[in-house]
Scaffold this motif. Structure first.
Motif, PDB file in Angstrom:
ATOM      1  N   THR A  60     -96.743  -3.220  38.859  1.00  0.00           N
ATOM      2  CA  THR A  60     -96.840  -3.531  37.795  1.00  0.00           C
ATOM      3  C   THR A  60     -96.894  -5.025  37.861  1.00  0.00           C
ATOM      4  OG1 THR A  60     -95.796  -1.610  36.753  1.00  0.00           O
ATOM      5  CG2 THR A  60     -95.682  -3.357  35.287  1.00  0.00           C
ATOM      6  N   HIS A  61     -95.898  -5.533  38.449  1.00  0.00           N
ATOM      7  CA  HIS A  61     -95.643  -7.161  38.282  1.00  0.00           C
ATOM      8  C   HIS A  61     -97.156  -7.840  39.085  1.00  0.00           C
ATOM      9  CE1 HIS A  61     -91.704  -7.053  37.306  1.00  0.00           C
ATOM     10  NE2 HIS A  61     -91.127  -6.556  38.460  1.00  0.00           N
ATOM     11  N   ALA A  62     -97.577  -7.205  40.066  1.00  0.00           N
ATOM     12  CA  ALA A  62     -98.741  -7.684  40.808  1.00  0.00           C
ATOM     13  C   ALA A  62     -99.888  -7.619  39.604  1.00  0.00           C
ATOM     14  CB  ALA A  62     -99.156  -6.897  41.797  1.00  0.00           C
ATOM     15  N   HIS A  63    -100.059  -6.288  38.843  1.00  0.00           N
ATOM     16  CA  HIS A  63    -101.012  -6.322  38.046  1.00  0.00           C
ATOM     17  C   HIS A  63    -101.243  -7.221  36.969  1.00  0.00           C
ATOM     18  CE1 HIS A  63    -103.696  -3.946  35.152  1.00  0.00           C
ATOM     19  NE2 HIS A  63    -104.350  -3.678  36.430  1.00  0.00           N
ATOM     20  N   ASN A  64     -99.827  -7.606  36.438  1.00  0.00           N
ATOM     21  CA  ASN A  64     -99.725  -8.502  35.301  1.00  0.00           C
ATOM     22  C   ASN A  64     -99.977 -10.125  35.735  1.00  0.00           C
ATOM     23  OD1 ASN A  64     -99.580  -6.422  33.434  1.00  0.00           O
ATOM     24  ND2 ASN A  64     -97.191  -6.383  33.928  1.00  0.00           N
ATOM     25  N   MET A  65    -100.356 -10.477  37.077  1.00  0.00           N
ATOM     26  CA  MET A  65    -100.246 -11.713  37.474  1.00  0.00           C
ATOM     27  C   MET A  65    -101.893 -12.199  37.484  1.00  0.00           C
ATOM     28  SD  MET A  65     -97.958 -12.143  40.661  1.00  0.00           S
ATOM     29  CE  MET A  65     -96.121 -11.888  40.857  1.00  0.00           C
ATOM     30  N   ALA A  66    -101.877 -13.435  37.256  1.00  0.00           N
ATOM     31  CA  ALA A  66    -103.288 -14.183  37.334  1.00  0.00           C
ATOM     32  C   ALA A  66    -103.736 -14.351  38.538  1.00  0.00           C
ATOM     33  CB  ALA A  66    -103.375 -15.353  36.653  1.00  0.00           C
ATOM     34  N   ASP A  67    -104.000 -13.273  39.255  1.00  0.00           N
ATOM     35  CA  ASP A  67    -104.725 -13.078  40.733  1.00  0.00           C
ATOM     36  C   ASP A  67    -105.530 -11.819  40.860  1.00  0.00           C
ATOM     37  OD1 ASP A  67    -105.192 -12.588  43.511  1.00  0.00           O
ATOM     38  OD2 ASP A  67    -103.232 -13.780  43.902  1.00  0.00           O
ATOM     39  N   ASP A  68    -106.841 -12.081  41.047  1.00  0.00           N
ATOM     40  CA  ASP A  68    -107.527 -10.916  40.959  1.00  0.00           C
ATOM     41  C   ASP A  68    -107.383 -10.188  42.037  1.00  0.00           C
ATOM     42  OD1 ASP A  68    -108.558 -11.445  38.268  1.00  0.00           O
ATOM     43  OD2 ASP A  68    -110.443 -12.631  38.841  1.00  0.00           O
ATOM     44  N   ALA A  69    -107.331 -10.859  43.142  1.00  0.00           N
ATOM     45  CA  ALA A  69    -107.187 -10.120  44.201  1.00  0.00           C
ATOM     46  C   ALA A  69    -105.989  -9.286  44.586  1.00  0.00           C
ATOM     47  CB  ALA A  69    -107.466 -10.978  45.767  1.00  0.00           C
ATOM     48  N   LEU A 121     -88.271  -1.040  50.609  1.00  0.00           N
ATOM     49  CA  LEU A 121     -87.967  -0.529  49.307  1.00  0.00           C
ATOM     50  C   LEU A 121     -89.208   0.124  48.793  1.00  0.00           C
ATOM     51  CD1 LEU A 121     -85.616  -2.918  47.689  1.00  0.00           C
ATOM     52  CD2 LEU A 121     -85.176  -0.626  48.438  1.00  0.00           C
ATOM     53  N   MET A 122     -90.588  -0.579  49.449  1.00  0.00           N
ATOM     54  CA  MET A 122     -91.648   0.154  48.781  1.00  0.00           C
ATOM     55  C   MET A 122     -91.932   1.467  49.441  1.00  0.00           C
ATOM     56  SD  MET A 122     -93.771  -2.054  46.631  1.00  0.00           S
ATOM     57  CE  MET A 122     -95.205  -1.425  46.797  1.00  0.00           C
ATOM     58  N   GLN A 123     -91.533   1.695  50.639  1.00  0.00           N
ATOM     59  CA  GLN A 123     -91.585   2.938  51.418  1.00  0.00           C
ATOM     60  C   GLN A 123     -90.804   3.821  50.872  1.00  0.00           C
ATOM     61  OE1 GLN A 123     -94.129   3.988  53.006  1.00  0.00           O
ATOM     62  NE2 GLN A 123     -95.102   2.303  53.762  1.00  0.00           N
ATOM     63  N   HIS A 124     -89.731   3.367  50.581  1.00  0.00           N
ATOM     64  CA  HIS A 124     -88.463   4.608  50.155  1.00  0.00           C
ATOM     65  C   HIS A 124     -88.326   4.697  48.723  1.00  0.00           C
ATOM     66  CE1 HIS A 124     -88.193   5.051  54.616  1.00  0.00           C
ATOM     67  NE2 HIS A 124     -88.090   3.925  54.454  1.00  0.00           N
ATOM     68  N   ASP A 125     -88.340   3.847  47.954  1.00  0.00           N
ATOM     69  CA  ASP A 125     -88.256   3.798  46.420  1.00  0.00           C
ATOM     70  C   ASP A 125     -89.349   3.595  45.615  1.00  0.00           C
ATOM     71  OD1 ASP A 125     -86.989   3.397  44.079  1.00  0.00           O
ATOM     72  OD2 ASP A 125     -85.409   2.099  44.633  1.00  0.00           O
ATOM     73  N   ARG A 126     -89.727   4.870  44.997  1.00  0.00           N
ATOM     74  CA  ARG A 126     -90.868   4.978  44.293  1.00  0.00           C
ATOM     75  C   ARG A 126     -90.965   4.080  43.163  1.00  0.00           C
ATOM     76  NH1 ARG A 126     -90.930  10.944  45.931  1.00  0.00           N
ATOM     77  NH2 ARG A 126     -92.655  10.967  47.302  1.00  0.00           N
ATOM     78  N   ARG A 127     -89.606   3.989  42.405  1.00  0.00           N
ATOM     79  CA  ARG A 127     -89.387   3.324  41.170  1.00  0.00           C
ATOM     80  C   ARG A 127     -89.845   1.703  41.430  1.00  0.00           C
ATOM     81  NH1 ARG A 127     -84.756   4.253  37.285  1.00  0.00           N
ATOM     82  NH2 ARG A 127     -86.287   5.763  36.591  1.00  0.00           N
ATOM     83  N   TYR A 128     -89.353   1.245  42.412  1.00  0.00           N
ATOM     84  CA  TYR A 128     -89.208  -0.147  43.018  1.00  0.00           C
ATOM     85  C   TYR A 128     -90.712  -0.407  43.481  1.00  0.00           C
ATOM     86  CZ  TYR A 128     -89.043  -4.326  46.015  1.00  0.00           C
ATOM     87  OH  TYR A 128     -88.919  -5.343  46.517  1.00  0.00           O
ATOM     88  N   GLY A 129     -91.444   0.617  44.040  1.00  0.00           N
ATOM     89  CA  GLY A 129     -92.762   0.259  44.419  1.00  0.00           C
ATOM     90  C   GLY A 129     -93.780   0.379  43.090  1.00  0.00           C
ATOM     91  N   LEU A 130     -93.576   1.137  42.211  1.00  0.00           N
ATOM     92  CA  LEU A 130     -94.313   1.119  40.904  1.00  0.00           C
ATOM     93  C   LEU A 130     -93.984  -0.299  40.233  1.00  0.00           C
ATOM     94  CD1 LEU A 130     -94.339   4.841  40.136  1.00  0.00           C
ATOM     95  CD2 LEU A 130     -96.255   3.598  40.960  1.00  0.00           C
ATOM     96  N   GLU A 131     -92.856  -0.570  40.009  1.00  0.00           N
ATOM     97  CA  GLU A 131     -92.380  -1.897  39.274  1.00  0.00           C
ATOM     98  C   GLU A 131     -93.101  -2.918  39.907  1.00  0.00           C
ATOM     99  OE1 GLU A 131     -88.111  -2.180  39.565  1.00  0.00           O
ATOM    100  OE2 GLU A 131     -87.897  -0.718  38.017  1.00  0.00           O
ATOM    101  N   GLN A 132     -93.268  -3.225  41.462  1.00  0.00           N
ATOM    102  CA  GLN A 132     -93.851  -4.153  42.244  1.00  0.00           C
ATOM    103  C   GLN A 132     -95.564  -4.323  41.976  1.00  0.00           C
ATOM    104  OE1 GLN A 132     -92.178  -6.419  43.249  1.00  0.00           O
ATOM    105  NE2 GLN A 132     -90.568  -5.229  42.824  1.00  0.00           N
TER     106      GLN A 132
END
Length: 96
Positions: A64-73, A51-62
Motif C-alpha cells: 500500500t505504501h509503495a502504491h501511494n508513492m510517486a514512483d511508477d516502477a 516480515l514480508m515473508q511471514h506477516d501478510r498484514r505487514y506485507g500488504l501494508e508495504q
C-alpha cells in the motif's frame, strides 16, 4: 545405534530454504521481492524481507505504501506482488 546428540551430530539440523524454491512455497516471488525492497529503500523506506515473508498484514501494508508513492516502477512492482498474493490466496495457479 544411539540417537542421542553428539558433538559431531547436533540435536537439530538447521533448516535451509533454497532461493530456487518454487513460487508456491513462498508468499512472494524472491527476485521481485528483492527488487521491491531495494526500490523501497531508494525511496527512504526500510522493508523487512523476513516480515514480508511471514506477516501478510505487514506485507500488504508495504504494498500500500509503495502504491501511494510517486514512483511508477515501484507502483508496478507493488501491483505485481499484490496479484501474486491474490492468486495464492484464491488458489489460482499462474499461467506464466
Amino acid at each position: 545405534m544411539s540417537t542421542a546428540p553428539t558433538p559431531h551430530m547436533p540435536a537439530t539440523a538447521p533448516v535451509l530454504v533454497s532461493r530456487a524454491a518454487p513460487d508456491s512455497a513462498q508468499l512472494w516471488p524472491h527476485e521481485l521481492l528483492e527488487a521491491f525492497c531495494l526500490r523501497m529503500s531508494s525511496q527512504g523506506m526500510c522493508v523487512s524481507r523476513a516480515l514480508m515473508q511471514h506477516d501478510r498484514r505487514y506485507g500488504l501494508e508495504q504494498l500500500t505504501h509503495a502504491h501511494n508513492m510517486a514512483d511508477d516502477a515501484l507502483r508496478m512492482m507493488a501491483v505485481q506482488l499484490f496479484r501474486h498474493f491474490e492468486a495464492r490466496q484464491s488458489g489460482i495457479s499462474r499461467s506464466h
